[in-house]
Design a protein around this motif. Structure first.
Motif, short mmCIF file in Angstrom:
data_model
loop_
_atom_site.label_atom_id
_atom_site.label_comp_id
_atom_site.label_asym_id
_atom_site.label_seq_id
_atom_site.Cartn_x
_atom_site.Cartn_y
_atom_site.Cartn_z
N LEU A 1 39.66 41.85 29.64
CA LEU A 1 38.85 42.93 29.05
C LEU A 1 37.96 43.54 30.13
CD1 LEU A 1 37.76 41.36 25.63
CD2 LEU A 1 39.47 43.17 26.02
N ASP A 2 37.42 42.67 31.02
CA ASP A 2 36.57 43.16 32.11
C ASP A 2 37.39 43.60 33.32
OD1 ASP A 2 34.37 42.53 30.61
OD2 ASP A 2 34.10 40.54 31.51
N HIS A 3 38.60 43.03 33.45
CA HIS A 3 39.42 43.29 34.65
C HIS A 3 40.85 43.63 34.25
CE1 HIS A 3 36.18 41.94 37.24
NE2 HIS A 3 35.99 40.96 36.39
N PRO A 4 41.05 44.79 33.60
CA PRO A 4 42.40 45.12 33.13
C PRO A 4 43.41 45.25 34.27
CG PRO A 4 40.88 46.97 32.85
CD PRO A 4 40.05 45.81 33.28
N GLU A 5 42.92 45.43 35.49
CA GLU A 5 43.83 45.61 36.63
C GLU A 5 44.36 44.28 37.18
OE1 GLU A 5 40.65 45.57 36.60
OE2 GLU A 5 39.71 45.21 38.54
N MET A 6 43.89 43.16 36.62
CA MET A 6 44.27 41.85 37.11
C MET A 6 45.80 41.69 37.13
SD MET A 6 42.65 38.31 35.77
CE MET A 6 43.85 37.60 34.72
N ASP A 7 46.36 41.21 38.27
CA ASP A 7 47.81 41.00 38.31
C ASP A 7 48.12 39.49 38.30
OD1 ASP A 7 47.53 40.03 40.93
OD2 ASP A 7 48.06 41.96 41.85
N TRP A 8 49.43 39.14 38.35
CA TRP A 8 49.82 37.73 38.26
C TRP A 8 49.24 36.91 39.40
CZ3 TRP A 8 51.28 35.91 33.92
CH2 TRP A 8 51.96 36.73 33.01
N ASP A 9 49.24 37.49 40.63
CA ASP A 9 48.69 36.73 41.77
C ASP A 9 47.20 36.46 41.56
OD1 ASP A 9 51.09 36.60 43.07
OD2 ASP A 9 50.77 38.46 44.19
N ASP A 10 46.50 37.44 41.00
CA ASP A 10 45.07 37.24 40.69
C ASP A 10 44.91 36.09 39.69
OD1 ASP A 10 44.13 39.48 42.20
OD2 ASP A 10 44.66 40.80 40.54
N ALA A 11 45.77 36.11 38.65
CA ALA A 11 45.64 35.11 37.59
C ALA A 11 45.84 33.70 38.16
CB ALA A 11 46.67 35.38 36.49
N TYR A 12 46.89 33.53 38.98
CA TYR A 12 47.10 32.20 39.58
C TYR A 12 46.02 31.89 40.62
CZ TYR A 12 51.37 31.10 37.07
OH TYR A 12 52.27 30.78 36.06
N ALA A 13 45.45 32.92 41.26
CA ALA A 13 44.36 32.67 42.23
C ALA A 13 43.12 32.15 41.51
CB ALA A 13 44.04 33.95 43.01
N VAL A 14 42.84 32.66 40.30
CA VAL A 14 41.70 32.14 39.51
C VAL A 14 41.97 30.67 39.16
CG1 VAL A 14 40.38 32.34 37.37
CG2 VAL A 14 41.07 34.42 38.59
N GLN A 15 43.20 30.39 38.71
CA GLN A 15 43.57 28.99 38.38
C GLN A 15 43.41 28.09 39.62
OE1 GLN A 15 47.62 26.75 37.82
NE2 GLN A 15 47.45 28.25 36.18
N ASP A 16 43.89 28.58 40.78
CA ASP A 16 43.76 27.79 42.03
C ASP A 16 42.29 27.52 42.36
OD1 ASP A 16 46.49 27.79 42.31
OD2 ASP A 16 46.53 29.35 43.86
N GLU A 17 41.45 28.51 42.10
CA GLU A 17 40.02 28.36 42.40
C GLU A 17 39.38 27.33 41.44
OE1 GLU A 17 38.13 29.09 44.82
OE2 GLU A 17 36.13 28.85 43.95
N ILE A 18 39.84 27.31 40.18
CA ILE A 18 39.35 26.27 39.25
C ILE A 18 39.75 24.89 39.79
CG2 ILE A 18 39.57 25.31 36.92
CD1 ILE A 18 39.86 28.21 35.90
N LEU A 19 40.98 24.78 40.26
CA LEU A 19 41.43 23.50 40.83
C LEU A 19 40.58 23.15 42.06
CD1 LEU A 19 43.34 21.10 41.15
CD2 LEU A 19 44.93 22.60 42.37
N ARG A 20 40.34 24.12 42.92
CA ARG A 20 39.54 23.85 44.13
C ARG A 20 38.15 23.35 43.75
NH1 ARG A 20 35.75 25.10 46.98
NH2 ARG A 20 35.05 26.74 45.56
N ARG A 21 37.55 23.93 42.72
CA ARG A 21 36.22 23.50 42.28
C ARG A 21 36.26 22.03 41.82
NH1 ARG A 21 32.52 27.45 40.60
NH2 ARG A 21 31.85 26.12 38.87
N LYS A 22 37.30 21.69 41.06
CA LYS A 22 37.40 20.31 40.55
C LYS A 22 37.61 19.33 41.72
CE LYS A 22 39.13 21.52 35.95
NZ LYS A 22 37.83 21.34 35.31
N LEU A 23 38.51 19.69 42.65
CA LEU A 23 38.79 18.79 43.77
C LEU A 23 37.53 18.59 44.62
CD1 LEU A 23 42.32 20.05 44.96
CD2 LEU A 23 41.79 18.13 43.45
N SER A 24 36.73 19.64 44.75
CA SER A 24 35.51 19.54 45.58
C SER A 24 34.50 18.59 44.94
CB SER A 24 34.89 20.92 45.82
OG SER A 24 34.25 21.34 44.63
#
Ligand code: 0L1
Ligand code: MG
Length: 262
Positions: free
Chosen positions: A30-53
């Motif tokens: 809703l805030d980022h209608p331009e988001m593409d698939w790479d962005d979506a997986y990049a957000v998921q990767d960043e969630i993983l990075r936060r947990k690993l840290s």
């Protein structure tokens, strides 16, 4: 990619905070209608990075929306993929705190554990079966961080495919000894059957979900390492649970696994 690094980080923080505080939010497209698939997986990767840290470890990988019925419903042709952190694991027969979650649902799944690496593109069901150490029964607890489970596909990928908890158990079986297409599953809630399914509901054969995961990772320059646990996706629709509910999954030839929501 269309979102910059700062936005990816901000979205990951927003979704992971909702996860950790059991709060919901509106879908991020809703805030980022331009988001593409790479962005979506990049957000998921960043969630993983936060947990690993913070010291978490990766306990496995998952494929989501793998049943033909759900894919038709969502208008997609390939599944979506996420990670499982060790903090998501509930011991077999153990307890899951309902208050730590927003609106959990459970789904019966066939779980693969690999003994050799798998890499796409071109990974086939045969390669998956040859690289599988054993299969067993699993219940995934999904808990979308989006209000009323209302999302689009990119939003749900960013939200690590609604991953929240899982339990595995029963009897470890060599997939060569089973016909996983006709393997039946019976899931009970408080002793009453709430869903029935067979392995073929997942992409014709649940090993197909693992092959598609390897091919997805291969496109991103990665693979499935040996010793990886993989949830291949719900055989049936997900079932909502409340505090006090006991959920048991009986998987043909693989015994039973269960958990209780407290
Ligand atoms: O594991 C799954 O199949 C869930 C994928 C995400 C969609 C949902 O939350 O229903
Ligand atoms: Mg699932």
């Amino acid at each position: 990619m269309s979102l910059d690094t700062a936005v990816i980080r901000e979205l990951a923080e927003r979704l992971e905070t909702c996860e950790l505080q059991a709060r919901d939010t509106l879908k991020i497209t809703l805030d980022h209608p331009e988001m593409d698939w790479d962005d979506a997986y990049a957000v998921q990767d960043e969630i993983l990075r936060r947990k690993l840290s913070r010291g978490a470890r990766v306990a496995g990988l998952k494929a989501g929306l793998t049943s033909f019925a759900k894919m038709r419903q969502m208008g997609i042709e390939t599944p979506i993929f996420g990670f499982l952190a060790d903090t998501f694991l509930v011991p077999d027969g153990g307890q899951c705190r309902h208050a730590d979650l927003i609106h959990p649902k459970v789904e019966p799944e066939i779980v693969f554990v690999t003994k050799a690496p798998l890499k796409g593109p071109g990974c086939s069901i045969a390669e998956v079966l040859a690289a599988t150490d054993f299969v067993l029964a699993g219940i995934e607890v999904i808990d979308s961080r989006y209000r009323d489970f209302k999302f689009d596909l990119k939003s749900v990928v960013a939200d690590n495919c609604s991953s929240s908890r899982f339990v595995v158990g029963g009897i470890m079986r060599d997939p060569r000894d089973l016909d996983l297409r006709t393997t039946g599953a019976v899931m009970e809630k408080n002793g009453r059957i709430v869903s029935l399914g067979a392995g073929a509901a997942v992409l014709g054969h649940p090993a197909n979900a693992v092959a598609m995961l390897a091919n997805h990772l291969g496109r991103r320059g990665a693979g499935i390492p040996a010793g990886t646990l993989i949830l291949t996706g719900g055989l049936t629709e997900a079932v909502a649970v409340e505090p006090g509910d006991h959920v048991a999954l009986h998987m043909q030839g693989m015994g039973c696994t269960s958990l209780t929501f407290v």
